[in-house]
Write an enzyme that holds these catalytic residues in place. Structure first.
Site, PDB file in Angstrom:
ATOM      1  CE  LYS A  80      -4.079   2.061   2.372  1.00  0.00           C
ATOM      2  NZ  LYS A  80      -4.758   1.830   3.676  1.00  0.00           N
ATOM      3  CB  SER A 155      -8.080   3.683   2.764  1.00  0.00           C
ATOM      4  OG  SER A 155      -7.163   2.934   3.781  1.00  0.00           O
ATOM      5  CB  SER A 179      -8.836   0.869   5.502  1.00  0.00           C
ATOM      6  OG  SER A 179      -9.238   2.177   5.970  1.00  0.00           O
TER       7      SER A 179
END
Length: 513
Positions: A80, A155, A179
């Site tokens: 990420k 996210s 997330s």
């Protein structure tokens, strides 16, 4: 069987035995990225040359007998884009950091490297992890591999989309209010939000420091557990790092020949106030069917009411936005990142750099955080939210005196259309109703697929445990996955040529004035 059809652990085993070379594995996934990512937009940065060079380096070490204790040596990974990676762009999907190349790597990233991982690139995400759809990214929305007109969640949507589309065997994400778990649920994957403090946050670009936690996203719980073992443990650079040594789940994985042994006698609570109004009936049924299956295998399932959940979302957003307001104050256009070219003095530099660099959702949360921390409102909002956090923690403590774990939904809906909620922030915030309480209390939770909707979209359920009870969660999750095959399903885009008919999705956002 193609390389990408293997789980991360299966691939690691074949690399270790010499059946597959590390470069072969890296090339298989890089080819998939080249073929599919224009249609999915799961990656912000693809590090092809570095990945191939790293693959050769890992192969050489393996040939000399290195990485002896690692089951994932040579296996590619997506990271990420809010986890620092030395020498590689780390933008948090924000314009304000779209030129930031850190001089160091996050501890979690370093641990994957020490175990022989090959990083493929940096995954798309909501800007500074603020959002539940990966639509707030400066680098454009990410598509759900099951239907690219829909969101993959957020996210950590890019991390989940990369794995679901076959562009990485596993990925690292971060979870502030769901997330990791919500994207895993939306894309038919398994995601773990570990106990707060079990994985170092050093090198994670902070959103809300008391809530953020790094964790894995993978096809099944065996892979996710192996990754969590790899990245967990003590780190002196993180003052909130708690556990002295990494997790060991070797005794937690269910026996494929007798999965019921891992379920029998487990006391599972089913919170009645998590079901009913506001929850998609198909999700309600899928989770209750999963609970019945566990009950048929010997678990003791009881309905109960979990108090104070109605206050979780407002308390979470007050606390998270207050911490975000503080954490994001460092992005000022002076030390690093975007510096406006339109300023005439230092005050204008601060103001205009932040105005140009941050997107709408980030600005909204900074303003909300500034408000609740301001003189005259601190006690009425922020202090009260902290008190509510304590009440919610006590509710979970009481529940875990009776139950080994709690089963709940992950999200009230399946993946929705891109653009479906982005203009209604309150609706998006309320979609976190089942996940934020886990971050407020710091306990672990696993999201795993438990079925599909009538539209063919994945449905996820959530197993929640007391602090440091990951072993129990993994035991029951792995047993459930031995009894079902939801986690083995793949979207059409996963197969070679499966993205041919899809529209191009990748598009940079325009800079906001």
């Amino acid at each position: 069987m193609e390389i990408r059809d293997l789980t991360a652990l299966e691939l690691g085993q074949k690399i270790k035995s010499g059946e597959i070379k590390v470069r072969e594995a890296a090339e298989a996934y890089l080819d998939a990225v080249e073929e599919k990512d224009e249609k999915v937009n799961a990656y912000i940065t693809v590090t092809k040359e570095d990945a191939l060079a790293r693959a050769d380096e890992v192969q050489e070490i393996l040939d000399k007998g290195g990485f002896e204790g690692s089951r994932l040596a040579g296996v590619p990974v997506a990271v990420k884009d809010n986890l620092c990676t030395e020498g590689v762009l780390t933008s948090a999907a924000s314009h304000i950091l779209d030129n930031f190349v850190p001089p160091y790597s996050a501890t979690a990233v370093m641990k994957t490297k020490e175990a022989g991982a090959v990083m493929l690139g940096k995954a798309n995400m909501d800007e500074f992890a603020m959002g539940g759809s990966t639509e707030t990214s400066f680098f454009g929305a990410c598509g759900n591999p099951w239907d690219t007109s829909r969101v993959p969640g957020g996210s950590s949507g890019g991390s989940a989309a990369a794995v679901a589309a076959g562009m990485a065997p596993y990925a690292l994400g971060s979870d502030t209010g769901g997330s990791i778990r919500q994207p895993a649920a939306f894309t038919g994957l398994t995601g773990i939000k570990p106990t707060y403090g079990s994985v170092s946050r050093y090198g994670l670009l902070a959103y809300a420091s008391s809530l953020d936690q790094i964790g894995p996203i993978a096809h099944d719980v065996k892979d996710a557990a192996a990754v969590l073992e790899m990245i967990s443990g003590k780190d002196d650079r993180d003052s909130t790092s708690i556990i002295d040594s990494p997790f060991d789940f070797s005794a937690s994985i269910a026996d494929p020949d007798d999965p019921s042994a891992s379920v029998k006698g487990m006391k599972i609570g089913l919170p009645s106030n998590c079901f009913g109004k506001g929850l998609d009936p198909e999700i309600d049924k899928a989770i209750k069917d999963a609970a019945k299956l566990l009950e048929s295998e010997g678990a003791i399932v009881e309905e109960f009411e979990l108090p104070n959940l109605d206050y979780a979302v407002p308390a979470y957003y007050i606390i998270a936005c207050a911490e975000a307001c503080s954490n994001l104050s460092r992005y000022d256009g002076i030390k690093y990142g975007l510096r406006t070219k339109k300023a005439e003095d230092i005050i204008e530099t601060y103001y205009k750099s932040r105005s140009e660099g941050f997107g709408t959702e980030v600005k909204r949360r900074i303003m909300l955080g500034s408000f609740v921390l301001s003189s005259g409102y601190f006690d009425a909002y922020y202090k009260k939210a902290l008190q509510v956090r304590g009440l919610i923690k006590r509710s979970f403590d009481d529940a875990f005196k009776k139950y080994d774990m709690i089963v709940s939904p992950v999200s009230p809906t399946t993946a929705y259309k891109i653009g479906g909620q982005i203009s209604d922030p309150v609706a998006m915030y309320m979609a976190d109703i089942y996940t934020v309480s886990i971050n407020l209390t710091g306990v672990p939770s696993i999201s795993l697929p438990c079925g599909f909707s009538s539209e063919g979209l994945p449905i996820g359920m959530q197993l929640i445990g007391d602090s440091f009870s990951e072993d129990k969660l993994i035991k029951v999750s792995s047993a459930y996955q031995e009894l079902t095959d939801h986690h083995k399903q793949r979207p059409a885009v996963f197969v070679k040529g499966g993205a041919d008919s899809l529209p191009v999705l990748k598009k940079e956002r325009s800079v906001e004035e």
